[in-house]
Motif scaffolding. Structure first.
Motif, PDB file in Angstrom:
ATOM      1  N   VAL A  17     -30.719  25.734  38.107  1.00  0.00           N
ATOM      2  CA  VAL A  17     -31.385  24.658  38.840  1.00  0.00           C
ATOM      3  C   VAL A  17     -30.372  23.879  39.676  1.00  0.00           C
ATOM      4  O   VAL A  17     -30.592  23.620  40.877  1.00  0.00           O
ATOM      5  CB  VAL A  17     -32.128  23.721  37.873  1.00  0.00           C
ATOM      6  CG1 VAL A  17     -32.644  22.484  38.621  1.00  0.00           C
ATOM      7  CG2 VAL A  17     -33.281  24.445  37.191  1.00  0.00           C
ATOM      8  N   VAL A  18     -29.258  23.506  39.041  1.00  0.00           N
ATOM      9  CA  VAL A  18     -28.242  22.709  39.744  1.00  0.00           C
ATOM     10  C   VAL A  18     -27.662  23.499  40.909  1.00  0.00           C
ATOM     11  O   VAL A  18     -27.485  22.964  42.022  1.00  0.00           O
ATOM     12  CB  VAL A  18     -27.125  22.276  38.770  1.00  0.00           C
ATOM     13  CG1 VAL A  18     -25.964  21.638  39.533  1.00  0.00           C
ATOM     14  CG2 VAL A  18     -27.671  21.310  37.738  1.00  0.00           C
ATOM     15  N   PHE A  19     -27.372  24.795  40.686  1.00  0.00           N
ATOM     16  CA  PHE A  19     -26.746  25.564  41.753  1.00  0.00           C
ATOM     17  C   PHE A  19     -27.718  25.813  42.906  1.00  0.00           C
ATOM     18  O   PHE A  19     -27.298  25.813  44.076  1.00  0.00           O
ATOM     19  CB  PHE A  19     -26.216  26.898  41.228  1.00  0.00           C
ATOM     20  CG  PHE A  19     -25.122  27.459  42.096  1.00  0.00           C
ATOM     21  CD1 PHE A  19     -23.810  27.090  41.894  1.00  0.00           C
ATOM     22  CD2 PHE A  19     -25.423  28.322  43.141  1.00  0.00           C
ATOM     23  CE1 PHE A  19     -22.805  27.575  42.713  1.00  0.00           C
ATOM     24  CE2 PHE A  19     -24.437  28.818  43.958  1.00  0.00           C
ATOM     25  CZ  PHE A  19     -23.117  28.445  43.745  1.00  0.00           C
ATOM     26  N   LYS A  61     -29.498  34.872  49.500  1.00  0.00           N
ATOM     27  CA  LYS A  61     -28.521  35.846  49.008  1.00  0.00           C
ATOM     28  C   LYS A  61     -27.409  35.172  48.200  1.00  0.00           C
ATOM     29  O   LYS A  61     -26.959  35.715  47.181  1.00  0.00           O
ATOM     30  CB  LYS A  61     -27.921  36.620  50.185  1.00  0.00           C
ATOM     31  CG  LYS A  61     -28.916  37.465  50.956  1.00  0.00           C
ATOM     32  CD  LYS A  61     -29.449  38.615  50.127  1.00  0.00           C
ATOM     33  CE  LYS A  61     -28.438  39.734  50.016  1.00  0.00           C
ATOM     34  NZ  LYS A  61     -29.003  40.941  49.375  1.00  0.00           N
ATOM     35  N   ASN A  62     -26.969  34.002  48.633  1.00  0.00           N
ATOM     36  CA  ASN A  62     -25.941  33.279  47.887  1.00  0.00           C
ATOM     37  C   ASN A  62     -26.456  32.837  46.521  1.00  0.00           C
ATOM     38  O   ASN A  62     -25.768  32.988  45.504  1.00  0.00           O
ATOM     39  CB  ASN A  62     -25.461  32.063  48.678  1.00  0.00           C
ATOM     40  CG  ASN A  62     -24.650  32.439  49.892  1.00  0.00           C
ATOM     41  OD1 ASN A  62     -24.029  33.509  49.935  1.00  0.00           O
ATOM     42  ND2 ASN A  62     -24.643  31.582  50.902  1.00  0.00           N
ATOM     43  N   ALA A  63     -27.666  32.294  46.502  1.00  0.00           N
ATOM     44  CA  ALA A  63     -28.255  31.862  45.235  1.00  0.00           C
ATOM     45  C   ALA A  63     -28.443  33.053  44.301  1.00  0.00           C
ATOM     46  O   ALA A  63     -28.172  32.958  43.092  1.00  0.00           O
ATOM     47  CB  ALA A  63     -29.589  31.164  45.485  1.00  0.00           C
ATOM     48  N   ARG A 399     -17.164  34.353  47.221  1.00  0.00           N
ATOM     49  CA  ARG A 399     -17.856  35.499  47.800  1.00  0.00           C
ATOM     50  C   ARG A 399     -17.184  36.088  49.038  1.00  0.00           C
ATOM     51  O   ARG A 399     -17.329  37.277  49.300  1.00  0.00           O
ATOM     52  CB  ARG A 399     -19.285  35.127  48.182  1.00  0.00           C
ATOM     53  CG  ARG A 399     -20.209  34.822  47.027  1.00  0.00           C
ATOM     54  CD  ARG A 399     -21.651  35.053  47.427  1.00  0.00           C
ATOM     55  NE  ARG A 399     -21.917  36.471  47.687  1.00  0.00           N
ATOM     56  CZ  ARG A 399     -22.993  36.929  48.307  1.00  0.00           C
ATOM     57  NH1 ARG A 399     -23.897  36.085  48.766  1.00  0.00           N
ATOM     58  NH2 ARG A 399     -23.166  38.219  48.502  1.00  0.00           N
ATOM     59  N   TYR A 400     -16.454  35.281  49.787  1.00  0.00           N
ATOM     60  CA  TYR A 400     -16.024  35.724  51.102  1.00  0.00           C
ATOM     61  C   TYR A 400     -14.677  36.430  51.070  1.00  0.00           C
ATOM     62  O   TYR A 400     -13.633  35.800  50.921  1.00  0.00           O
ATOM     63  CB  TYR A 400     -15.984  34.536  52.075  1.00  0.00           C
ATOM     64  CG  TYR A 400     -17.306  34.305  52.761  1.00  0.00           C
ATOM     65  CD1 TYR A 400     -17.414  34.360  54.135  1.00  0.00           C
ATOM     66  CD2 TYR A 400     -18.464  34.077  52.024  1.00  0.00           C
ATOM     67  CE1 TYR A 400     -18.633  34.174  54.782  1.00  0.00           C
ATOM     68  CE2 TYR A 400     -19.686  33.890  52.653  1.00  0.00           C
ATOM     69  CZ  TYR A 400     -19.767  33.942  54.015  1.00  0.00           C
ATOM     70  OH  TYR A 400     -20.971  33.766  54.638  1.00  0.00           O
ATOM     71  N   THR A 401     -14.721  37.764  51.204  1.00  0.00           N
ATOM     72  CA  THR A 401     -13.500  38.553  51.337  1.00  0.00           C
ATOM     73  C   THR A 401     -13.015  38.541  52.784  1.00  0.00           C
ATOM     74  O   THR A 401     -11.890  38.953  53.060  1.00  0.00           O
ATOM     75  CB  THR A 401     -13.747  40.005  50.904  1.00  0.00           C
ATOM     76  OG1 THR A 401     -14.826  40.545  51.677  1.00  0.00           O
ATOM     77  CG2 THR A 401     -14.117  40.073  49.417  1.00  0.00           C
TER      78      THR A 401
END
Length: 422
Positions: A17-19, A61-63, A399-401
């Motif tokens: 929920v928080v994220f 997608k991030n969630a 997440r970011y390469t």
């Protein structure tokens, strides 16, 4: 243990929920004021509808990523806590007497357990990609790839587990060191065979069809000192509308790969920049560096897993009905520790990867001398992949390469200015 499991589930729900609130409401993804109106501002190369769709898709997608990762940890913890892991172990022992088969039988059941319960996340991710026009792959094709993943990962994991737990029985105090030493040739072996034997199981790889473009690429490759046979085209248009290019393998098996979607959507000059970028990885030996750094980091990882497994089993093993780290029933604990440590290390590895990507960008623009094509290629990549130009800090960290597009485009857009100031 029931209270512990319930508490873990509650913690996961609260975290989720928080994220989600962070991703969808609190995170700031606005373009820095200094970049507004520049080539790195998506408002200059995307319309209002494209901006809205890109923002929505990126948030989902991030969630999905940040919810699915701890969910997998929760499943592994439940396997241990409710005694399923111990029951699967006893079941395997009661089925056959041959120990390697016991390991594979046990591993099949825990893999099936986690795969089935994780499937809703995978299916949701597939449906989201379909709904937003990224994926064009039919469901039966997606399921075929999904099942292929299952069996390849199952057999490779089985071999690894068989070796590691065999070492644990023979050398409880030094297994982590011997396991690490054996992982070096195994990693090199996988790095060699992946581009030649594993990748073609999913897609068709072939030399570039456009011979005129091939001649241009050969000219760029000649400047970089790279043999032309390291350039491949892969048929991805039957699965996705996204674009991509990458470098894989080491030594004679090194391959620079372009998706056919990239070839179809970019101008030749833009394709040449993308190729030059991948050549930059090859020339600067980023794949080799990645293998070496991974090998060194894995030594620390093996040691930490060894220590943590001993501590956890000694203090809490009675709750799991497991009393020795060498028991096959501790495999979920091994995977849990491995996943958590990998997740915690991700910000460091991603930082190094982003630095490599910037080096490759620099190499490419210096080789091609065409910053306009460089900017255009990244703008088109952003549109086609629905990329988030300026992601939230936590998302970028884990997440970011690659550097966010706002940074990459701004860097390339200001290349000529920096050159003129030298």
């Amino acid at each position: 243990m029931k209270k512990t499991v319930l508490s873990s589930i509650v913690v996961y729900i609260v975290f989720s929920v928080v994220f989600c609130l962070y991703i969808f409401n609190w995170a700031d993804t606005t373009i820095p004021s200094g970049y507004e109106g520049s080539a790195s501002d998506p408002a200059t190369f995307m319309n209002e509808k494209e901006l809205l769709i890109s923002e929505e898709f990126s948030k989902i997608k991030n969630a999905l990523y940040f919810l699915s990762t701890p969910y997998e940890w929760l499943l592994l913890f439940i396997l241990l806590s409710v005694g399923l892991s111990k029951k699967f172990q006893d079941w395997a022992k009661g089925t056959v007497r041959f120990r390697p088969l016991q390991v594979f039988i046990y591993l099949f059941w825990i893999t099936l357990f986690t795969t089935v319960l994780s499937f809703p996340f995978k299916l949701f991710g597939y449906n989201v990609s379909k709904d937003y026009g990224i994926s064009v792959q039919p469901f039966n094709g997606w399921m075929k790839d999904y099942m292929l993943d299952f069996w390849i990962n199952y057999f490779l994991t089985g071999l690894i587990v068989l070796v590691l737990y065999g070492l644990m029985r023979k050398s409880p105090k030094r297994w982590w060191l011997y396991g690490w030493l054996l992982s070096i040739p195994f990693t090199l072996f996988l790095t060699f065979i992946q581009p030649v034997f594993i990748d073609p199981l999913y897609n068709d790889f072939y030399p570039l069809k456009d011979k005129e473009l091939e001649e241009k690429i050969l000219s760029v490759a000649d400047k970089a000192g790279i043999p032309a046979e390291h350039v491949y085209e892969v048929n991805m248009s039957e699965k996705t509308k996204a674009m991509n290019a990458y470098v894989t393998g080491i030594g004679d098996n090194s391959r620079i790969v372009l998706w056919d979607t990239t070839l179809n959507k970019l101008e030749d000059d833009e394709v040449l920049f993308i190729m030059a970028h991948e050549m930059g990885h090859y020339v600067k030996k980023h794949v080799f560096f990645g293998v070496v750094s991974y090998t060194l980091v894995s030594l620390v990882g093996f040691y930490l897993i060894h220590k943590l497994m001993n501590i956890i089993i000694r203090r809490h093993g009675h709750r799991f009905n497991i009393h020795d780290p060498k028991e096959v029933a501790t495999i979920p604990l091994f995977f849990l520790l491995l996943s958590v440590l990998s997740f915690l290390f991700a910000p460091i590895s991603n930082t190094v990867s982003r630095a490599h990507e910037l080096q490759a960008d620099t190499y490419a623009v210096e080789l091609t001398k065409n910053p306009e094509a460089a900017v255009g290629s990244f703008q088109q990549l952003t549109k086609s992949n629905l990329s988030e130009v300026n992601p939230p800090f936590i998302v970028k960290l884990f997440r970011y390469t690659h550097p966010p597009m706002v940074e990459r485009i701004h860097y390339l857009d200001s290349y000529e200015l920096r050159e003129s100031e030298k």
